[in-house]
Design an enzyme around this catalytic site. Structure first.
Site, short mmCIF file in Angstrom:
data_model
loop_
_atom_site.label_atom_id
_atom_site.label_comp_id
_atom_site.label_asym_id
_atom_site.label_seq_id
_atom_site.Cartn_x
_atom_site.Cartn_y
_atom_site.Cartn_z
NE ARG A 104 -2.32 1.09 3.67
CZ ARG A 104 -3.01 1.32 4.78
NH1 ARG A 104 -4.31 1.10 4.79
NH2 ARG A 104 -2.41 1.71 5.88
CB THR A 108 -1.74 7.18 -3.41
OG1 THR A 108 -1.18 5.84 -3.45
CG2 THR A 108 -0.79 8.13 -4.11
CG ASP A 200 3.07 -2.52 8.86
OD1 ASP A 200 3.01 -1.57 8.07
OD2 ASP A 200 3.29 -3.71 8.48
CG ASP A 203 6.84 -2.99 9.29
OD1 ASP A 203 7.50 -3.48 8.36
OD2 ASP A 203 6.46 -1.81 9.32
#
Ligand SMILES: O=P(O)(O)OC[C@H]1O[C@H](OP(=O)(O)OP(=O)(O)O)[C@H](O)[C@@H]1O
Ligand SMILES: O=c1cc[nH]c(=O)[nH]1
Ligand SMILES: [Mg+2]
Length: 209
Positions: A104, A108, A200, A203
């Site tokens: 992603r 944006t 995340d 991560d």
């Protein structure tokens, strides 16, 4: 909410809480994601068709139920979806695995594709797209469109945590795709992270950042 099934099994909920905890380190996070994925695979496959065959036990001949040979495919969205594959394969060892690489764009929020390798016969398979997080839904929508464009017609989406916005977005574009989640959280924050979420997923799984 339409098309979303929340798996409220106590083992799934307990392990999900450990996964959410920011003090859970990479090794344990990865193990827990695998365990929850296996439990979710059990629930998602509840309606697989069975057929009767004849077998012989040590005592006598008998009819016995076996899976009716439906072909399955697991499609992780890289990276974080990789963490769910082993749990699914533990229960579905004959499933083929296709990979779709998407990240992603942080500016944006649009998904950017960087890899794709799918089984050649995906149009014949029941496909289970896996990714721990369904946030805006951009990545899930793109992955589902990708496999539909290549002939897939029978698709499920399995995630650990969904945001209501992501569920709505996937449902609007792909109303035929059922979503299975361990939880549907409150909302997205200003960076389109799920609240309360788990941070995340990529991560935390791979120890990056
Ligand atoms: O619903 P969306 O708004 O599209 O967000 C969800 C996506 O974001 C995360 O991937 P990320 O882009 O962080 O890539 P990674 O798995 O490589 O970390 C997650 O694993 C999903 O693929
Ligand atoms: O909360 C979120 C949203 C997108 N991707 C993640 O890994 N976590
Ligand atoms: Mg990530």
């Amino acid at each position: 909410m339409k098309n979303v099934f929340v798996m409220d099994h106590p083992l799934i909920q307990h392990k999900l809480s450990l996964i959410r905890d920011k003090n859970t380190g990479t090794k344990e996070f990865k193990e827990l994601v695998r365990e929850v994925s296996m439990l979710m695979a059990y629930e998602v496959t509840r309606n697989l068709p069975l057929e009767e065959i004849e077998i012989e036990t040590p005592v006598c001949k008998t009819k016995a139920k076996v899976l009716a040979g439906r072909k399955l495919g697991i499609v992780p969205i890289l990276r974080a979806g990789l963490g769910m594959v082993d749990g699914f394969l533990n229960l579905l060892p004959a499933a083929k695995v296709g990979h779709i690489g998407l990240y992603r764009d942080p500016e944006t929020l649009e998904p950017v594709e960087y890899y794709c390798k799918l089984p050649t016969d995906i149009e014949e398979r029941e496909l289970i797209v896996v990714d721990p997080m369904l946030a805006t839904g951009g990545s899930a929508k793109a992955a589902i469109k990708f496999i539909k464009d290549r002939g897939a017609t029978n698709i499920k989406f399995v995630c650990l945590i969904a945001a209501p916005e992501g569920v709505e977005a996937v449902h609007r574009e792909h109303p035929d795709v059922d979503i299975y989640a361990a939880a549907v959280d409150e909302r997205l924050n200003d960076h389109a992270y799920i609240v309360p979420g788990l941070g995340d997923a990529g991560d935390r799984l791979f120890g990056t950042k």
